[in-house]
Design a protein around this motif. Structure first.
Motif, PDB file in Angstrom:
ATOM      1  N   ARG A  28      17.029  -0.882   4.777  1.00  0.00           N
ATOM      2  CA  ARG A  28      16.988  -1.170   3.733  1.00  0.00           C
ATOM      3  C   ARG A  28      15.695  -0.992   2.539  1.00  0.00           C
ATOM      4  NH1 ARG A  28      20.889  -4.031  -0.667  1.00  0.00           N
ATOM      5  NH2 ARG A  28      19.664  -5.428   0.996  1.00  0.00           N
ATOM      6  N   LEU A  29      14.851  -0.955   3.074  1.00  0.00           N
ATOM      7  CA  LEU A  29      13.426  -1.588   2.878  1.00  0.00           C
ATOM      8  C   LEU A  29      12.389  -0.168   2.940  1.00  0.00           C
ATOM      9  CD1 LEU A  29      11.214  -2.582   0.751  1.00  0.00           C
ATOM     10  CD2 LEU A  29      10.774  -3.865   3.441  1.00  0.00           C
ATOM     11  N   PHE A  30      12.803   0.178   4.134  1.00  0.00           N
ATOM     12  CA  PHE A  30      12.391   0.956   4.871  1.00  0.00           C
ATOM     13  C   PHE A  30      12.633   2.403   5.115  1.00  0.00           C
ATOM     14  CE2 PHE A  30      10.836  -1.207   8.413  1.00  0.00           C
ATOM     15  CZ  PHE A  30       9.536  -1.338   8.460  1.00  0.00           C
ATOM     16  N   HIS A  54       4.185  -9.448  -3.260  1.00  0.00           N
ATOM     17  CA  HIS A  54       3.673  -9.742  -4.716  1.00  0.00           C
ATOM     18  C   HIS A  54       2.118  -8.671  -5.311  1.00  0.00           C
ATOM     19  CE1 HIS A  54       4.181 -14.048  -6.264  1.00  0.00           C
ATOM     20  NE2 HIS A  54       4.748 -14.123  -4.791  1.00  0.00           N
ATOM     21  N   ILE A  55       2.289  -8.042  -4.041  1.00  0.00           N
ATOM     22  CA  ILE A  55       0.968  -6.579  -3.769  1.00  0.00           C
ATOM     23  C   ILE A  55       1.953  -5.860  -3.949  1.00  0.00           C
ATOM     24  CG2 ILE A  55      -0.042  -5.220  -2.747  1.00  0.00           C
ATOM     25  CD1 ILE A  55      -0.797  -7.834  -0.241  1.00  0.00           C
ATOM     26  N   MET A  56       3.415  -6.382  -3.938  1.00  0.00           N
ATOM     27  CA  MET A  56       4.044  -4.209  -4.243  1.00  0.00           C
ATOM     28  C   MET A  56       4.583  -4.866  -6.196  1.00  0.00           C
ATOM     29  SD  MET A  56       6.204  -3.862  -1.167  1.00  0.00           S
ATOM     30  CE  MET A  56       7.121  -2.262  -1.392  1.00  0.00           C
ATOM     31  N   GLU A  57       4.458  -5.839  -7.036  1.00  0.00           N
ATOM     32  CA  GLU A  57       4.613  -6.287  -7.810  1.00  0.00           C
ATOM     33  C   GLU A  57       3.305  -5.542  -8.017  1.00  0.00           C
ATOM     34  OE1 GLU A  57       7.075  -9.300 -10.142  1.00  0.00           O
ATOM     35  OE2 GLU A  57       5.838  -9.857  -8.398  1.00  0.00           O
ATOM     36  N   TYR A  58       2.478  -6.558  -8.219  1.00  0.00           N
ATOM     37  CA  TYR A  58       0.991  -5.906  -8.718  1.00  0.00           C
ATOM     38  C   TYR A  58       0.728  -4.257  -9.080  1.00  0.00           C
ATOM     39  CZ  TYR A  58      -4.087  -5.802  -9.510  1.00  0.00           C
ATOM     40  OH  TYR A  58      -5.093  -5.255 -10.113  1.00  0.00           O
ATOM     41  N   GLN A  81      11.120   5.883   2.704  1.00  0.00           N
ATOM     42  CA  GLN A  81      10.602   6.962   3.457  1.00  0.00           C
ATOM     43  C   GLN A  81      11.334   7.970   1.870  1.00  0.00           C
ATOM     44  OE1 GLN A  81      13.508   6.971   6.820  1.00  0.00           O
ATOM     45  NE2 GLN A  81      11.903   6.088   8.197  1.00  0.00           N
ATOM     46  N   ASN A  82      12.208   7.218   1.543  1.00  0.00           N
ATOM     47  CA  ASN A  82      13.064   8.492  -0.392  1.00  0.00           C
ATOM     48  C   ASN A  82      12.220   8.396  -1.397  1.00  0.00           C
ATOM     49  OD1 ASN A  82      15.200   8.924   1.933  1.00  0.00           O
ATOM     50  ND2 ASN A  82      16.122   6.972   1.058  1.00  0.00           N
ATOM     51  N   ASN A  83      11.414   7.376  -1.113  1.00  0.00           N
ATOM     52  CA  ASN A  83      10.557   7.079  -2.936  1.00  0.00           C
ATOM     53  C   ASN A  83       9.286   7.965  -2.224  1.00  0.00           C
ATOM     54  OD1 ASN A  83      12.506   5.951  -4.121  1.00  0.00           O
ATOM     55  ND2 ASN A  83      11.489   4.065  -3.345  1.00  0.00           N
ATOM     56  N   THR A  84       9.113   7.943  -3.386  1.00  0.00           N
ATOM     57  CA  THR A  84       7.426   8.516  -3.479  1.00  0.00           C
ATOM     58  C   THR A  84       6.307   7.373  -3.636  1.00  0.00           C
ATOM     59  OG1 THR A  84       7.363   8.994  -6.442  1.00  0.00           O
ATOM     60  CG2 THR A  84       7.995  11.034  -4.342  1.00  0.00           C
ATOM     61  N   THR A  85       6.746   6.180  -4.360  1.00  0.00           N
ATOM     62  CA  THR A  85       6.008   5.107  -3.937  1.00  0.00           C
ATOM     63  C   THR A  85       6.728   3.867  -3.564  1.00  0.00           C
ATOM     64  OG1 THR A  85       4.852   4.390  -5.378  1.00  0.00           O
ATOM     65  CG2 THR A  85       6.600   4.481  -6.888  1.00  0.00           C
ATOM     66  N   PRO A  86       6.188   2.683  -2.649  1.00  0.00           N
ATOM     67  CA  PRO A  86       6.922   1.536  -2.012  1.00  0.00           C
ATOM     68  C   PRO A  86       6.564   0.584  -3.463  1.00  0.00           C
ATOM     69  CG  PRO A  86       4.293   2.225  -1.750  1.00  0.00           C
ATOM     70  CD  PRO A  86       4.438   2.915  -2.287  1.00  0.00           C
TER      71      PRO A  86
END
Length: 166
Positions: A89-91, A151-155, A95-100
């Motif tokens: 689901r993460l991958f 944490h990096i993604m949340e930031y 692929q589907n979003n413009t940003t992770p």
């Protein structure tokens, strides 16, 4: 990458079902299909003269060990399937979003880390320090790496939100 995760998830599910099936077969096998006391003695290191009562129960002991092993293997394979489902689901989200940098992806990363942590704990409890040494601590290392990326993604999400507001 999501294709590999899907294949791994399917393989884990098939493996878990197979291990459950093997456990059931071992559990219902008649007691007369026991391993000889010599074989059990060679495996366990017990001498038939020293522990005849233990070796006399070889069928029960081996059945219990085999069923327990099947249960543990099934549990680890089910945990792997859940982990790989979240990875898939993460991958797909990547692929589907413009940003992770979405809260959904952060939640998936944390979920993956929790599943990996449970797997590492189960493996350590079952196999002890020897099992942990064999894996070189990769379970805990993977958990820490995934949490760090969460944490990096949340930031990144917070920075993205601040730019949208400004």
């Amino acid at each position: 990458m999501s294709v590999l995760a899907k294949i791994g998830k399917a393989g884990s599910a098939v493996g878990a079902i197979s291990m459950i099936f093997v456990g059931i077969i071992v559990g219902i096998a008649p007691a007369e299909y026991n391993v000889s006391t010599d074989v059990l003695g060679a495996i366990t290191g017990f001498n038939a003269d020293v522990a005849p009562e233990l070796l006399a129960q070889n069928g029960t002991i081996l059945k219990a060990l085999a069923i327990g092993g099947c249960i543990v293997a099934s549990a680890l394979l089910v945990l792997s399937a859940f982990t790989l489902d979240s990875v898939t689901r993460l991958f797909e989200n990547f692929q589907n979003n413009t940003t992770p940098f979405t809260l959904g992806n952060v939640r998936l990363m944390r979920k993956i880390a929790k599943f990996l942590l449970i797997q590492a704990i189960v493996q350590f409890v079952i196999f002890g320090a020897f099992g942990g040494a064999l894996s070189n601590g990769i379970g805990i290392t993977a958990v820490l790496i995934v949490y760090a990326f969460a944490h990096i993604m949340e930031y990144g999400y917070q920075i993205q939100r601040e730019k949208e507001v400004a």
